[in-house]
Design an enzyme around this catalytic site. Sequence first.
Site, mmCIF file in Angstrom:
data_model
loop_
_atom_site.group_PDB
_atom_site.id
_atom_site.type_symbol
_atom_site.label_atom_id
_atom_site.label_comp_id
_atom_site.label_asym_id
_atom_site.label_seq_id
_atom_site.Cartn_x
_atom_site.Cartn_y
_atom_site.Cartn_z
ATOM 1 N N ARG A 1 21.205 40.390 33.135
ATOM 2 C CA ARG A 1 21.352 41.850 33.218
ATOM 3 C C ARG A 1 20.119 42.592 32.710
ATOM 4 O O ARG A 1 19.830 43.696 33.130
ATOM 5 C CB ARG A 1 22.562 42.288 32.379
ATOM 6 C CG ARG A 1 23.879 41.915 33.015
ATOM 7 C CD ARG A 1 25.017 42.130 32.056
ATOM 8 N NE ARG A 1 24.796 41.364 30.825
ATOM 9 C CZ ARG A 1 25.622 41.332 29.808
ATOM 10 N NH1 ARG A 1 26.727 42.046 29.831
ATOM 11 N NH2 ARG A 1 25.366 40.596 28.738
ATOM 12 N N LYS B 1 29.642 23.008 31.601
ATOM 13 C CA LYS B 1 30.852 22.995 30.775
ATOM 14 C C LYS B 1 30.877 24.280 29.956
ATOM 15 O O LYS B 1 29.801 24.841 29.722
ATOM 16 C CB LYS B 1 30.862 21.775 29.876
ATOM 17 C CG LYS B 1 29.830 21.891 28.739
ATOM 18 C CD LYS B 1 30.108 20.963 27.600
ATOM 19 C CE LYS B 1 29.361 21.418 26.379
ATOM 20 N NZ LYS B 1 29.393 20.603 25.239
ATOM 21 N N HIS C 1 25.393 16.556 31.071
ATOM 22 C CA HIS C 1 24.028 16.028 30.944
ATOM 23 C C HIS C 1 23.977 14.633 30.326
ATOM 24 O O HIS C 1 22.990 13.927 30.486
ATOM 25 C CB HIS C 1 23.110 17.012 30.212
ATOM 26 C CG HIS C 1 23.402 17.164 28.765
ATOM 27 N ND1 HIS C 1 24.365 18.006 28.286
ATOM 28 C CD2 HIS C 1 22.857 16.567 27.688
ATOM 29 C CE1 HIS C 1 24.395 17.924 26.968
ATOM 30 N NE2 HIS C 1 23.494 17.051 26.584
ATOM 31 N N LYS D 1 21.306 10.689 31.165
ATOM 32 C CA LYS D 1 20.447 10.017 30.190
ATOM 33 C C LYS D 1 20.062 8.621 30.665
ATOM 34 O O LYS D 1 20.862 7.914 31.266
ATOM 35 C CB LYS D 1 21.155 9.952 28.827
ATOM 36 C CG LYS D 1 21.217 11.321 28.164
ATOM 37 C CD LYS D 1 21.812 11.259 26.796
ATOM 38 C CE LYS D 1 21.752 12.617 26.140
ATOM 39 N NZ LYS D 1 20.410 12.990 25.693
ATOM 40 N N GLU E 1 26.484 15.373 15.500
ATOM 41 C CA GLU E 1 25.437 16.403 15.408
ATOM 42 C C GLU E 1 25.235 16.763 13.943
ATOM 43 O O GLU E 1 26.182 16.700 13.151
ATOM 44 C CB GLU E 1 25.885 17.673 16.140
ATOM 45 C CG GLU E 1 26.161 17.490 17.611
ATOM 46 C CD GLU E 1 26.625 18.805 18.248
ATOM 47 O OE1 GLU E 1 25.815 19.431 18.923
ATOM 48 O OE2 GLU E 1 27.781 19.193 18.037
ATOM 49 N N ASP F 1 35.231 20.874 23.461
ATOM 50 C CA ASP F 1 33.793 21.034 23.667
ATOM 51 C C ASP F 1 33.091 19.701 23.932
ATOM 52 O O ASP F 1 32.116 19.659 24.680
ATOM 53 C CB ASP F 1 33.186 21.705 22.416
ATOM 54 C CG ASP F 1 31.714 22.041 22.603
ATOM 55 O OD1 ASP F 1 31.374 22.608 23.665
ATOM 56 O OD2 ASP F 1 30.897 21.733 21.719
ATOM 57 N N HIS G 1 31.933 14.992 27.560
ATOM 58 C CA HIS G 1 30.923 13.971 27.277
ATOM 59 C C HIS G 1 31.524 12.616 26.862
ATOM 60 O O HIS G 1 31.176 11.574 27.397
ATOM 61 C CB HIS G 1 29.985 14.419 26.150
ATOM 62 C CG HIS G 1 29.319 15.732 26.411
ATOM 63 N ND1 HIS G 1 28.773 16.058 27.627
ATOM 64 C CD2 HIS G 1 29.104 16.805 25.613
ATOM 65 C CE1 HIS G 1 28.241 17.276 27.557
ATOM 66 N NE2 HIS G 1 28.443 17.750 26.350
ATOM 67 N N LYS H 1 30.316 18.195 14.108
ATOM 68 C CA LYS H 1 29.146 18.962 13.685
ATOM 69 C C LYS H 1 28.929 18.723 12.202
ATOM 70 O O LYS H 1 29.851 18.362 11.483
ATOM 71 C CB LYS H 1 29.396 20.458 13.916
ATOM 72 C CG LYS H 1 29.392 20.833 15.400
ATOM 73 C CD LYS H 1 29.411 22.339 15.561
ATOM 74 C CE LYS H 1 29.329 22.721 17.030
ATOM 75 N NZ LYS H 1 28.055 22.373 17.664
HETATM 76 P P1 NAP Z 1 23.506 32.411 26.352
HETATM 77 O O1 NAP Z 1 22.302 32.076 25.562
HETATM 78 O O2 NAP Z 1 24.520 33.338 25.754
HETATM 79 O O3 NAP Z 1 22.998 33.037 27.738
HETATM 80 C C1 NAP Z 1 23.838 33.689 28.633
HETATM 81 C C2 NAP Z 1 23.010 34.224 29.779
HETATM 82 O O4 NAP Z 1 23.873 34.898 30.705
HETATM 83 C C3 NAP Z 1 21.947 35.234 29.378
HETATM 84 O O5 NAP Z 1 20.805 35.079 30.189
HETATM 85 C C4 NAP Z 1 22.624 36.568 29.673
HETATM 86 O O6 NAP Z 1 21.644 37.569 29.848
HETATM 87 C C5 NAP Z 1 23.369 36.220 30.955
HETATM 88 N N1 NAP Z 1 24.485 37.085 31.231
HETATM 89 C C6 NAP Z 1 25.484 37.456 30.392
HETATM 90 N N2 NAP Z 1 26.342 38.290 31.006
HETATM 91 C C7 NAP Z 1 25.871 38.442 32.271
HETATM 92 C C8 NAP Z 1 26.317 39.186 33.391
HETATM 93 N N3 NAP Z 1 27.418 39.952 33.345
HETATM 94 N N4 NAP Z 1 25.620 39.104 34.538
HETATM 95 C C9 NAP Z 1 24.499 38.344 34.616
HETATM 96 N N5 NAP Z 1 24.026 37.623 33.585
HETATM 97 C C10 NAP Z 1 24.698 37.679 32.425
HETATM 98 O O7 NAP Z 1 24.318 31.127 26.799
HETATM 99 P P2 NAP Z 1 23.767 29.620 26.916
HETATM 100 O O8 NAP Z 1 23.813 28.980 25.573
HETATM 101 O O9 NAP Z 1 22.491 29.633 27.651
HETATM 102 O O10 NAP Z 1 24.923 28.930 27.768
HETATM 103 C C11 NAP Z 1 25.088 29.134 29.156
HETATM 104 C C12 NAP Z 1 26.214 28.245 29.655
HETATM 105 O O11 NAP Z 1 25.853 26.887 29.478
HETATM 106 C C13 NAP Z 1 27.548 28.404 28.907
HETATM 107 O O12 NAP Z 1 28.598 28.146 29.815
HETATM 108 C C14 NAP Z 1 27.502 27.304 27.861
HETATM 109 O O13 NAP Z 1 28.797 26.925 27.456
HETATM 110 C C15 NAP Z 1 26.818 26.219 28.669
HETATM 111 N N6 NAP Z 1 26.117 25.251 27.828
HETATM 112 C C16 NAP Z 1 25.133 25.631 26.988
HETATM 113 C C17 NAP Z 1 24.464 24.681 26.233
HETATM 114 C C18 NAP Z 1 23.326 25.060 25.315
HETATM 115 O O14 NAP Z 1 22.726 24.138 24.749
HETATM 116 N N7 NAP Z 1 23.021 26.326 25.168
HETATM 117 C C19 NAP Z 1 24.828 23.318 26.343
HETATM 118 C C20 NAP Z 1 25.841 22.952 27.232
HETATM 119 C C21 NAP Z 1 26.481 23.923 27.969
HETATM 120 P P3 NAP Z 1 21.996 39.154 29.728
HETATM 121 O O15 NAP Z 1 22.807 39.328 28.491
HETATM 122 O O16 NAP Z 1 20.664 39.837 29.722
HETATM 123 O O17 NAP Z 1 22.754 39.478 30.960
#
Ligand code: NAP
Length: 497
Positions: free
Chosen positions: A51, A150, A180, A184, A218, A237, A242, A346
């Site tokens: 956004r 996930k 992921h 591996k 972790e 989670d 996993h 964790k």
């Molecule tokens: P995050 O850091 O909170 O990022 C969320 C992203 O979505 C941001 O770019 C945000 O940008 C965007 N967003 C939020 N609302 C939006 C909307 N209405 N329209 C368009 N874009 C929007 O989350 P994340 O940690 O990257 O995780 C993303 C997904 O991957 C989740 O489902 C999480 O469970 C999964 N995941 C993450 C990890 C990890 O290591 N981080 C690992 C495994 C799985 P804006 O706010 O600018 O819109």
Amino acid sequence: MTAKTVPVDTFDLVIFGGTGDLALRKLLPGLFRRYADGQIPEDSRIIGVARDKLADADYRSKVGEALATVVRGEASLQSKLEPFLQKLGYHALDATLDTGWQAFAEELLTHGERIRVFYLSTSPGLFVDICTRLKAHGLNGGKSRVVIEKPIGKDSASAAVINDAVGSAFPESRIFRIDHYLGKETVQNLMALRFANILFEPLWNANYIDHVQITVAETVGLEKRATYYDGSGALRDMVQNHLLQLLCMVAMEPPAAMEADAVRDEKLKVLRSLRPISNDEAAQATVRGQYRAGASNGCAVPGYVEELAALQPGRTDSRTETFVALKAEVDNWRWAGVPFYLRTGKRLAERVSEIVVAFRHVPHSIFEHGAGPVMANKLVLRLQPDEGVKLWLMIKDPGPGGLRLQHVPLDMSFAEAFGVHQPEAYERLLMDVVRGNPTLFMRRDEVEAAWKWIDPILAAWETLREAPKPYTAGSWGPSAAVALIERDGRTWHEDEA
Ligand code: NAP
């Protein structure tokens, strides 16, 4: 020795959530490495969507900063950075609103029909909105595919809602549910060890294997994902996806071919063979824990509830588990009577993910008492932090004197020895998506079968209404987790090396 890199076809990859943690920390560094390795054709495009109102140049500098650490570690990548950043574009869109989608679709379609990957790196709450709009704007055509992260739901019912919505826009063959761990190197090596050697398969059953342990530990705490994590907990989670996927890779029958549906059919059979854990059994077969203040990597750290309160002022309590240990049984001919002990948490003592296949003891020892104990063989597959495979064997202690026995690891991790760069899981999986190869991704029925096994455990915990057992941050979890395995006369594996 260098691994052969086969370039993929030209593609557009759209990362919804392109400014988020996952995109900047894993996806874009993975894509950068593949580009630097010559696998991504020059006219491919990578488009971040979120956004925030950013110009292309702002996005490139944001990603450039995120990639600085990757480049710092490997000077040879420096010359590739700028050309890679030039492949990036950005589009500001709110996935929940219709505004802007037409222009977005037109921009994408300027390049005509080509492979288009939509990576939904956002909260799952947006999956339905995004898929509906991709379909409405004709972006779900024959060469397009969608990747979802996930968590796929909180239980069977909510997973079905997500799967239905994604499935109404894309056929199952073009939906890539990513885990992921399956990308591996060591997990792939498990397939090679099991199915490209005659040595292990005859022993790979209840006659010769005593038990299996799967640990994903972790050292980090809650980090920034408070709202998601507190509503989820370690069972949803980590275990639902996993750990169960790793269990499947150990327990599956040989597939007819290394082909997507053949592999996934076999994993599905394992999930369907998991013995349900009833309300009565849950107290014995599962342990829920939550960390209290302690130390991690030599520094004092607060407990889970204090961390939560710092992120959500006013919170004074939570019953969410940050640790789970459980004993799973696979009810089929191969595995009858062989327990699979799973644990994850964790703020544990070490960051380590490993699978331990513990073989049975020899039926009778011919050695004198002074030779020392005859320990059972173990195959240890380590996925994190350093990937590797060790087979623990008994040998004679080298040198003169009487015959004494030693338990030593045979190191079977060849990648390091040959100086081959081990790709990060996301690197491999992203290229598999572009190629359209779903072998290492979860099919809908697998996700459903995993939830079907998890749902009754969640229900049993609801009925028991027990608070999670406390453990000190920096330990190996609550003492009940030790008791869980020791009750059966076994112990959690500790690396002896
Ligand atoms: P995050 O850091 O909170 O990022 C969320 C992203 O979505 C941001 O770019 C945000 O940008 C965007 N967003 C939020 N609302 C939006 C909307 N209405 N329209 C368009 N874009 C929007 O989350 P994340 O940690 O990257 O995780 C993303 C997904 O991957 C989740 O489902 C999480 O469970 C999964 N995941 C993450 C990890 C990890 O290591 N981080 C690992 C495994 C799985 P804006 O706010 O600018 O819109």
